[in-house]
Design an enzyme around this catalytic site. Sequence first.
Site, PDB file in Angstrom:
ATOM      1  N   THR A 210      -4.424  -8.475  -8.061  1.00  0.00           N
ATOM      2  CA  THR A 210      -4.798  -9.880  -8.218  1.00  0.00           C
ATOM      3  C   THR A 210      -3.580 -10.756  -7.935  1.00  0.00           C
ATOM      4  O   THR A 210      -2.588 -10.273  -7.361  1.00  0.00           O
ATOM      5  CB  THR A 210      -5.417 -10.138  -9.609  1.00  0.00           C
ATOM      6  OG1 THR A 210      -5.921 -11.476  -9.672  1.00  0.00           O
ATOM      7  CG2 THR A 210      -4.434  -9.938 -10.746  1.00  0.00           C
ATOM      8  N   ASN A 211      -3.635 -12.030  -8.308  1.00  0.00           N
ATOM      9  CA  ASN A 211      -2.514 -12.939  -8.046  1.00  0.00           C
ATOM     10  C   ASN A 211      -2.310 -13.842  -9.255  1.00  0.00           C
ATOM     11  O   ASN A 211      -3.018 -13.716 -10.260  1.00  0.00           O
ATOM     12  CB  ASN A 211      -2.792 -13.739  -6.775  1.00  0.00           C
ATOM     13  CG  ASN A 211      -4.105 -14.486  -6.880  1.00  0.00           C
ATOM     14  OD1 ASN A 211      -4.261 -15.364  -7.717  1.00  0.00           O
ATOM     15  ND2 ASN A 211      -5.070 -14.102  -6.056  1.00  0.00           N
ATOM     16  N   LYS A 212      -1.350 -14.754  -9.159  1.00  0.00           N
ATOM     17  CA  LYS A 212      -0.949 -15.523 -10.337  1.00  0.00           C
ATOM     18  C   LYS A 212      -1.757 -16.797 -10.564  1.00  0.00           C
ATOM     19  O   LYS A 212      -1.407 -17.610 -11.417  1.00  0.00           O
ATOM     20  CB  LYS A 212       0.547 -15.886 -10.213  1.00  0.00           C
ATOM     21  CG  LYS A 212       1.429 -14.675 -10.483  1.00  0.00           C
ATOM     22  CD  LYS A 212       2.852 -14.838  -9.995  1.00  0.00           C
ATOM     23  CE  LYS A 212       3.617 -15.958 -10.629  1.00  0.00           C
ATOM     24  NZ  LYS A 212       5.024 -15.985 -10.144  1.00  0.00           N
TER      25      LYS A 212
END
Length: 403
Positions: A210-212
Amino acid sequence: MSVLASRRILLAVTGSIAAYKAADLASKLTQAGALVDVVLTPGAEKFVTPLTFQSVTGRKTYTDADLWGGEAHVLHVGLGQRADLMVIAPATANTLAKLAHGVADNLVTILALAARCPILVAPAMDAGMYEHPATQANIRLLQERGVYLAGPGEGRMASGLVGLGRLLETPELIGHIRLVLGRHGRLAGKKVVVTAGGTQEPLDPVRVLTNKSSGKQGYALAQAALDAGANVVLISAPTALKPPVGAHLVSVQTAEEMKDAVLVEAEGADALLMAAAVADFRPKTVAPDKIKKQAGAPQLELEATPDILVAVAGLGSRRPTCVVGFAAESRDLLENADLKLHSKQLDFIVANDITAPDSGFGVDTNRVVLLFSDGRKLPLPLMSKEQVAEAVINHLAGFLEHK
Ligand code: C5P
Protein backbone atom coordinates in the site's frame (compact mmCIF):
# COMPACT_ATOMS: atom_id res chain seq x y z
CA MET A 1 -16.28 25.16 7.01
CA SER A 2 -17.42 28.15 4.97
CA VAL A 3 -20.91 26.61 4.75
CA LEU A 4 -21.26 27.58 8.44
CA ALA A 5 -19.55 30.98 8.29
CA SER A 6 -21.89 33.84 9.25
CA ARG A 7 -24.91 31.54 9.15
CA ARG A 8 -27.56 32.18 11.80
CA ILE A 9 -28.38 29.05 13.71
CA LEU A 10 -31.15 28.98 16.28
CA LEU A 11 -30.19 26.20 18.69
CA ALA A 12 -33.08 25.03 20.87
CA VAL A 13 -32.10 22.85 23.81
CA THR A 14 -34.76 20.77 25.57
CA GLY A 15 -34.84 18.86 28.86
CA SER A 16 -32.66 15.80 28.37
CA ILE A 17 -29.46 14.91 30.20
CA ALA A 18 -27.84 15.17 26.74
CA ALA A 19 -28.38 18.96 27.09
CA TYR A 20 -24.79 19.24 28.32
CA LYS A 21 -23.60 18.03 24.90
CA ALA A 22 -25.44 20.92 23.25
CA ALA A 23 -22.90 23.27 24.86
CA ASP A 24 -20.15 21.57 22.86
CA LEU A 25 -22.27 21.83 19.72
CA ALA A 26 -22.86 25.55 20.33
CA SER A 27 -19.15 26.04 20.90
CA LYS A 28 -18.01 24.16 17.76
CA LEU A 29 -20.58 25.95 15.59
CA THR A 30 -19.41 29.30 16.95
CA GLN A 31 -15.77 28.37 16.30
CA ALA A 32 -16.73 27.56 12.71
CA GLY A 33 -18.06 31.11 12.31
CA ALA A 34 -21.80 30.55 12.81
CA LEU A 35 -23.91 33.01 14.80
CA VAL A 36 -25.61 30.79 17.34
CA ASP A 37 -28.68 31.97 19.26
CA VAL A 38 -29.52 29.49 22.02
CA VAL A 39 -32.96 29.01 23.54
CA LEU A 40 -33.54 26.75 26.55
CA THR A 41 -36.82 25.15 27.60
CA PRO A 42 -37.62 25.13 31.33
CA GLY A 43 -36.66 21.43 31.34
CA ALA A 44 -33.27 22.20 29.77
CA GLU A 45 -32.66 24.86 32.44
CA LYS A 46 -32.73 22.09 35.06
CA PHE A 47 -29.67 20.51 33.39
CA VAL A 48 -27.70 23.48 32.05
CA THR A 49 -27.70 27.24 32.56
CA PRO A 50 -27.94 30.15 30.12
CA LEU A 51 -24.48 31.19 31.31
CA THR A 52 -23.00 27.95 29.92
CA PHE A 53 -24.20 28.84 26.43
CA GLN A 54 -23.58 32.57 26.67
CA SER A 55 -19.99 31.78 27.58
CA VAL A 56 -19.36 29.64 24.49
CA THR A 57 -21.39 31.65 21.95
CA GLY A 58 -20.65 35.17 23.19
CA ARG A 59 -24.35 35.92 22.62
CA LYS A 60 -27.40 36.20 24.82
CA THR A 61 -29.14 32.92 25.62
CA TYR A 62 -32.91 32.99 25.84
CA THR A 63 -35.28 31.25 28.27
CA ASP A 64 -38.99 31.39 29.02
CA ALA A 65 -38.24 34.30 31.38
CA ASP A 66 -37.63 36.38 28.22
CA LEU A 67 -40.97 35.29 26.81
CA TRP A 68 -42.81 37.40 29.38
CA GLY A 69 -40.50 40.42 29.09
CA GLY A 70 -41.02 43.62 27.09
CA GLU A 71 -39.30 42.19 23.99
CA ALA A 72 -41.52 39.12 23.76
CA HIS A 73 -42.91 39.88 20.33
CA VAL A 74 -39.51 40.71 18.83
CA LEU A 75 -38.21 37.53 20.35
CA HIS A 76 -40.61 34.91 19.17
CA VAL A 77 -41.01 36.36 15.72
CA GLY A 78 -37.57 37.89 15.19
CA LEU A 79 -35.36 35.03 16.38
CA GLY A 80 -37.17 32.52 14.20
CA GLN A 81 -37.42 34.75 11.16
CA ARG A 82 -33.81 35.72 10.88
CA ALA A 83 -32.44 32.20 11.39
CA ASP A 84 -31.02 30.18 8.48
CA LEU A 85 -31.70 26.97 10.40
CA MET A 86 -33.39 25.96 13.64
CA VAL A 87 -31.73 22.99 15.34
CA ILE A 88 -33.47 21.29 18.24
CA ALA A 89 -30.77 19.28 20.00
CA PRO A 90 -31.42 17.39 22.14
CA ALA A 91 -35.09 17.02 21.23
CA THR A 92 -37.06 15.13 23.89
CA ALA A 93 -40.07 12.90 23.20
CA ASN A 94 -42.19 15.60 24.84
CA THR A 95 -40.95 18.41 22.57
CA LEU A 96 -41.27 16.21 19.47
CA ALA A 97 -44.89 15.47 20.45
CA LYS A 98 -45.59 19.18 20.90
CA LEU A 99 -43.96 20.06 17.57
CA ALA A 100 -45.94 17.37 15.77
CA HIS A 101 -49.22 18.79 17.05
CA GLY A 102 -48.45 22.50 16.89
CA VAL A 103 -48.42 23.05 20.65
CA ALA A 104 -46.76 26.37 21.49
CA ASP A 105 -46.42 26.54 25.26
CA ASN A 106 -42.81 27.72 25.67
CA LEU A 107 -40.33 29.87 23.77
CA VAL A 108 -38.84 26.89 21.89
CA THR A 109 -42.17 25.55 20.61
CA ILE A 110 -43.42 29.06 19.79
CA LEU A 111 -40.25 29.67 17.76
CA ALA A 112 -40.65 26.36 15.94
CA LEU A 113 -44.10 27.50 14.79
CA ALA A 114 -42.96 31.01 13.89
CA ALA A 115 -39.74 30.01 12.12
CA ARG A 116 -39.72 30.01 8.32
CA CYS A 117 -36.30 28.37 8.05
CA PRO A 118 -35.71 24.59 7.89
CA ILE A 119 -35.87 22.72 11.20
CA LEU A 120 -33.52 19.88 12.16
CA VAL A 121 -34.37 17.74 15.18
CA ALA A 122 -31.88 15.51 16.98
CA PRO A 123 -33.88 13.22 19.28
CA ALA A 124 -32.47 12.12 22.63
CA MET A 125 -34.43 9.97 25.03
CA ASP A 126 -34.22 6.75 26.96
CA ALA A 127 -34.39 3.42 25.18
CA GLY A 128 -37.99 2.43 24.61
CA MET A 129 -39.29 6.00 24.52
CA TYR A 130 -37.87 6.52 21.03
CA GLU A 131 -39.31 3.27 19.75
CA HIS A 132 -42.73 3.92 21.29
CA PRO A 133 -45.39 4.09 18.55
CA ALA A 134 -46.43 7.56 19.75
CA THR A 135 -42.91 8.98 19.34
CA GLN A 136 -42.46 7.20 16.01
CA ALA A 137 -45.77 8.58 14.72
CA ASN A 138 -44.79 12.09 15.82
CA ILE A 139 -41.41 11.85 14.07
CA ARG A 140 -43.06 10.56 10.90
CA LEU A 141 -45.50 13.45 10.95
CA LEU A 142 -42.66 15.95 11.38
CA GLN A 143 -40.64 14.39 8.54
CA GLU A 144 -43.67 14.43 6.24
CA ARG A 145 -43.86 18.15 6.97
CA GLY A 146 -40.25 18.61 5.88
CA VAL A 147 -38.51 18.57 9.26
CA TYR A 148 -35.00 17.05 9.01
CA LEU A 149 -33.99 14.27 11.40
CA ALA A 150 -30.49 13.67 12.81
CA GLY A 151 -30.16 10.36 14.63
CA PRO A 152 -30.64 9.20 17.26
CA GLY A 153 -27.65 6.93 17.69
CA GLU A 154 -27.48 3.57 19.39
CA GLY A 155 -25.58 2.90 22.60
CA ARG A 156 -25.58 3.29 26.34
CA MET A 157 -27.93 5.89 27.86
CA ALA A 158 -27.46 7.81 31.10
CA SER A 159 -29.94 5.38 32.73
CA GLY A 160 -27.63 2.45 31.95
CA LEU A 161 -30.02 1.04 29.37
CA VAL A 162 -28.63 0.29 25.94
CA GLY A 163 -30.61 1.02 22.78
CA LEU A 164 -31.64 3.58 20.21
CA GLY A 165 -32.06 7.09 21.64
CA ARG A 166 -28.60 8.61 22.16
CA LEU A 167 -28.03 12.14 20.95
CA LEU A 168 -25.57 12.04 18.04
CA GLU A 169 -22.05 13.27 18.82
CA THR A 170 -21.12 16.84 17.88
CA PRO A 171 -19.22 16.04 14.63
CA GLU A 172 -22.18 14.05 13.33
CA LEU A 173 -24.65 16.76 14.35
CA ILE A 174 -22.51 19.30 12.53
CA GLY A 175 -22.46 16.99 9.49
CA HIS A 176 -26.29 17.01 9.45
CA ILE A 177 -26.36 20.79 9.90
CA ARG A 178 -23.93 21.25 6.97
CA LEU A 179 -26.09 19.00 4.81
CA VAL A 180 -29.20 21.12 5.40
CA LEU A 181 -27.41 24.46 5.04
CA GLY A 182 -25.67 23.38 1.84
CA ARG A 183 -28.62 21.77 0.09
CA HIS A 184 -29.22 24.62 -2.40
CA GLY A 185 -25.49 25.14 -3.13
CA ARG A 186 -23.78 25.41 -6.50
CA LEU A 187 -23.71 21.62 -6.95
CA ALA A 188 -27.34 20.98 -5.93
CA GLY A 189 -28.74 18.09 -7.95
CA LYS A 190 -25.30 17.08 -9.26
CA LYS A 191 -23.79 13.65 -8.75
CA VAL A 192 -20.15 13.85 -7.67
CA VAL A 193 -18.03 10.73 -7.29
CA VAL A 194 -14.92 11.04 -5.12
CA THR A 195 -12.24 8.40 -4.62
CA ALA A 196 -9.99 8.48 -1.56
CA GLY A 197 -7.31 6.63 0.35
CA GLY A 198 -4.51 4.30 -0.69
CA THR A 199 -5.51 1.01 -2.28
CA GLN A 200 -4.18 -2.19 -0.72
CA GLU A 201 -2.88 -4.99 -2.91
CA PRO A 202 -2.75 -8.33 -1.04
CA LEU A 203 0.38 -10.41 -0.93
CA ASP A 204 -1.00 -13.13 1.30
CA PRO A 205 -3.99 -13.29 3.72
CA VAL A 206 -2.35 -10.85 6.17
CA ARG A 207 -0.01 -8.63 4.15
CA VAL A 208 -0.67 -5.90 1.60
CA LEU A 209 1.30 -3.49 -0.59
CA THR A 210 0.00 0.00 0.00
CA ASN A 211 1.10 3.65 0.29
CA LYS A 212 1.08 6.49 2.80
CA SER A 213 -2.19 8.12 1.71
CA SER A 214 -4.37 9.02 4.74
CA GLY A 215 -7.48 9.72 2.66
CA LYS A 216 -7.78 13.20 4.25
CA GLN A 217 -7.77 15.17 0.99
CA GLY A 218 -10.37 12.88 -0.62
CA TYR A 219 -12.66 12.95 2.44
CA ALA A 220 -12.34 16.74 2.58
CA LEU A 221 -13.36 16.89 -1.10
CA ALA A 222 -16.40 14.72 -0.38
CA GLN A 223 -17.38 17.06 2.48
CA ALA A 224 -16.85 20.19 0.36
CA ALA A 225 -19.01 18.70 -2.41
CA LEU A 226 -21.75 17.93 0.17
CA ASP A 227 -21.46 21.52 1.48
CA ALA A 228 -22.16 22.65 -2.09
CA GLY A 229 -25.31 20.51 -2.20
CA ALA A 230 -24.03 17.60 -4.34
CA ASN A 231 -25.12 13.99 -4.10
CA VAL A 232 -21.81 12.43 -3.17
CA VAL A 233 -20.57 8.88 -3.66
CA LEU A 234 -17.31 8.32 -1.79
CA ILE A 235 -15.38 5.31 -3.07
CA SER A 236 -12.81 4.70 -0.39
CA ALA A 237 -9.86 2.42 0.12
CA PRO A 238 -9.32 1.58 3.83
CA THR A 239 -8.66 4.71 5.95
CA ALA A 240 -8.96 5.64 9.64
CA LEU A 241 -11.47 8.39 8.80
CA LYS A 242 -15.22 8.66 9.35
CA PRO A 243 -17.08 9.33 6.10
CA PRO A 244 -18.84 12.71 6.02
CA VAL A 245 -22.53 12.66 6.95
CA GLY A 246 -24.62 12.36 3.79
CA ALA A 247 -21.98 10.72 1.58
CA HIS A 248 -22.84 7.33 0.13
CA LEU A 249 -19.81 5.22 1.04
CA VAL A 250 -18.55 2.43 -1.21
CA SER A 251 -15.69 0.60 0.53
CA VAL A 252 -13.05 -1.09 -1.62
CA GLN A 253 -9.61 -2.50 -1.03
CA THR A 254 -7.72 -3.03 -4.29
CA ALA A 255 -7.17 -0.97 -7.45
CA GLU A 256 -9.25 -3.54 -9.35
CA GLU A 257 -12.18 -3.18 -6.93
CA MET A 258 -11.87 0.60 -7.07
CA LYS A 259 -11.94 0.51 -10.89
CA ASP A 260 -15.12 -1.61 -10.90
CA ALA A 261 -16.82 0.73 -8.40
CA VAL A 262 -15.74 3.86 -10.29
CA LEU A 263 -16.97 2.53 -13.64
CA VAL A 264 -20.40 1.81 -12.12
CA GLU A 265 -20.73 5.07 -10.16
CA ALA A 266 -19.02 7.52 -12.50
CA GLU A 267 -20.92 6.52 -15.64
CA GLY A 268 -23.14 9.49 -16.48
CA ALA A 269 -22.15 11.34 -13.27
CA ASP A 270 -21.54 15.09 -13.29
CA ALA A 271 -18.03 14.79 -11.87
CA LEU A 272 -15.33 12.35 -10.85
CA LEU A 273 -12.62 13.50 -8.44
CA MET A 274 -9.90 10.85 -8.47
CA ALA A 275 -8.09 11.74 -5.22
CA ALA A 276 -7.26 8.13 -4.32
CA ALA A 277 -3.64 7.01 -4.34
CA VAL A 278 -4.14 3.97 -6.52
CA ALA A 279 -1.37 1.36 -6.47
CA ASP A 280 0.40 1.17 -9.82
CA PHE A 281 1.64 -2.36 -9.18
CA ARG A 282 0.31 -5.41 -7.38
CA PRO A 283 1.75 -8.84 -6.57
CA LYS A 284 1.23 -11.08 -9.58
CA THR A 285 0.06 -13.90 -7.36
CA VAL A 286 -1.53 -13.84 -3.91
CA ALA A 287 -0.29 -16.61 -1.60
CA PRO A 288 -3.26 -18.60 -0.26
CA ASP A 289 -1.55 -18.97 3.17
CA LYS A 290 0.59 -16.62 5.23
CA ILE A 291 4.12 -16.58 3.81
CA LYS A 292 6.40 -18.03 6.53
CA LYS A 293 9.78 -16.51 7.28
CA GLN A 294 11.42 -19.95 7.64
CA ALA A 295 11.27 -20.25 3.84
CA GLY A 296 13.50 -17.17 3.50
CA ALA A 297 12.73 -13.79 1.91
CA PRO A 298 10.26 -14.33 -0.97
CA GLN A 299 10.86 -12.98 -4.46
CA LEU A 300 7.97 -10.71 -5.32
CA GLU A 301 6.82 -10.55 -8.89
CA LEU A 302 4.68 -7.49 -9.59
CA GLU A 303 2.29 -6.62 -12.39
CA ALA A 304 0.61 -3.35 -13.39
CA THR A 305 -2.83 -2.52 -12.03
CA PRO A 306 -5.47 -1.11 -14.38
CA ASP A 307 -5.38 2.69 -14.77
CA ILE A 308 -8.80 3.80 -13.58
CA LEU A 309 -8.77 7.22 -15.27
CA VAL A 310 -7.85 5.64 -18.60
CA ALA A 311 -10.76 3.21 -18.15
CA VAL A 312 -13.05 6.18 -17.40
CA ALA A 313 -11.92 7.93 -20.61
CA GLY A 314 -13.14 4.77 -22.39
CA LEU A 315 -16.70 5.49 -21.22
CA GLY A 316 -16.95 7.92 -24.14
CA SER A 317 -20.18 9.90 -24.10
CA ARG A 318 -21.12 8.34 -20.72
CA ARG A 319 -17.95 9.75 -19.18
CA PRO A 320 -18.55 12.22 -16.29
CA THR A 321 -18.93 15.84 -17.44
CA CYS A 322 -15.87 16.86 -15.44
CA VAL A 323 -12.99 14.51 -14.61
CA VAL A 324 -10.39 15.72 -12.13
CA GLY A 325 -7.15 13.88 -11.43
CA PHE A 326 -4.51 14.30 -8.74
CA ALA A 327 -0.78 14.12 -9.19
CA ALA A 328 1.41 13.52 -6.16
CA GLU A 329 4.95 14.05 -7.39
CA SER A 330 8.39 14.03 -5.83
CA ARG A 331 10.07 15.76 -8.82
CA ASP A 332 9.24 17.75 -11.97
CA LEU A 333 5.80 18.48 -10.53
CA LEU A 334 4.34 20.60 -13.31
CA GLU A 335 5.80 18.61 -16.21
CA ASN A 336 4.53 15.31 -14.76
CA ALA A 337 1.12 16.74 -13.89
CA ASP A 338 0.76 18.23 -17.37
CA LEU A 339 1.60 14.86 -18.93
CA LYS A 340 -1.11 13.16 -16.85
CA LEU A 341 -3.63 15.91 -17.59
CA HIS A 342 -3.39 15.07 -21.29
CA SER A 343 -2.69 11.32 -21.28
CA LYS A 344 -5.64 10.68 -18.92
CA GLN A 345 -7.92 13.17 -20.76
CA LEU A 346 -8.65 15.20 -17.63
CA ASP A 347 -10.49 18.50 -17.40
CA PHE A 348 -8.12 19.61 -14.68
CA ILE A 349 -5.53 18.14 -12.37
CA VAL A 350 -4.51 18.99 -8.82
CA ALA A 351 -0.72 18.68 -8.53
CA ASN A 352 1.10 18.54 -5.22
CA ASP A 353 4.74 18.22 -4.29
CA ILE A 354 4.92 15.41 -1.75
CA THR A 355 8.51 16.13 -0.75
CA ALA A 356 7.56 19.30 1.21
CA PRO A 357 6.98 18.45 4.92
CA ASP A 358 3.80 20.56 5.06
CA SER A 359 2.23 19.14 1.90
CA GLY A 360 0.91 15.81 0.67
CA PHE A 361 0.57 12.48 2.45
CA GLY A 362 -0.59 12.30 6.07
CA VAL A 363 -0.31 16.00 7.02
CA ASP A 364 -3.30 18.34 7.40
CA THR A 365 -2.05 20.96 4.93
CA ASN A 366 -1.42 20.94 1.23
CA ARG A 367 0.25 23.20 -1.33
CA VAL A 368 -1.18 22.52 -4.77
CA VAL A 369 -1.20 23.84 -8.32
CA LEU A 370 -4.32 23.45 -10.48
CA LEU A 371 -3.58 22.76 -14.16
CA PHE A 372 -6.43 23.11 -16.66
CA SER A 373 -6.80 21.48 -20.07
CA ASP A 374 -6.72 24.93 -21.74
CA GLY A 375 -3.19 25.48 -20.42
CA ARG A 376 -4.00 27.70 -17.42
CA LYS A 377 -2.00 27.05 -14.26
CA LEU A 378 -3.18 28.24 -10.85
CA PRO A 379 -0.80 27.83 -7.90
CA LEU A 380 -2.60 27.98 -4.54
CA PRO A 381 -0.83 29.00 -1.30
CA LEU A 382 -0.27 26.61 1.60
CA MET A 383 -3.76 25.74 2.86
CA SER A 384 -5.57 23.22 5.02
CA LYS A 385 -6.82 20.22 3.07
CA GLU A 386 -10.36 21.52 3.74
CA GLN A 387 -9.49 24.82 2.04
CA VAL A 388 -7.88 23.01 -0.91
CA ALA A 389 -11.06 20.93 -1.18
CA GLU A 390 -13.25 24.05 -1.22
CA ALA A 391 -11.07 25.63 -3.90
CA VAL A 392 -11.27 22.50 -6.08
CA ILE A 393 -15.05 22.28 -5.60
CA ASN A 394 -15.44 25.96 -6.56
CA HIS A 395 -13.50 25.33 -9.77
CA LEU A 396 -15.58 22.24 -10.44
CA ALA A 397 -18.81 24.22 -9.93
CA GLY A 398 -17.54 26.94 -12.28
CA PHE A 399 -16.63 24.33 -14.89
CA LEU A 400 -20.07 22.69 -14.73
CA GLU A 401 -21.85 26.06 -14.85
CA HIS A 402 -20.06 26.91 -18.12
CA LYS A 403 -20.65 23.54 -19.78
O1 C5P B 1 -0.38 7.87 -12.92
P1 C5P B 1 -0.48 8.44 -11.57
O2 C5P B 1 -0.76 7.42 -10.50
O3 C5P B 1 0.66 9.29 -11.13
O4 C5P B 1 -1.74 9.44 -11.69
C1 C5P B 1 -2.40 9.97 -10.62
C2 C5P B 1 -3.87 10.09 -10.94
O5 C5P B 1 -4.33 8.94 -11.61
C3 C5P B 1 -4.69 10.17 -9.67
O6 C5P B 1 -5.85 10.94 -9.91
C4 C5P B 1 -5.04 8.70 -9.42
O7 C5P B 1 -6.19 8.57 -8.61
C5 C5P B 1 -5.23 8.17 -10.82
N1 C5P B 1 -4.88 6.74 -11.01
C6 C5P B 1 -5.79 5.90 -11.60
N2 C5P B 1 -5.48 4.57 -11.76
C7 C5P B 1 -4.28 4.08 -11.40
C8 C5P B 1 -3.34 4.95 -10.84
C9 C5P B 1 -3.66 6.28 -10.65
O8 C5P B 1 -6.88 6.34 -11.96
N3 C5P B 1 -4.02 2.80 -11.56
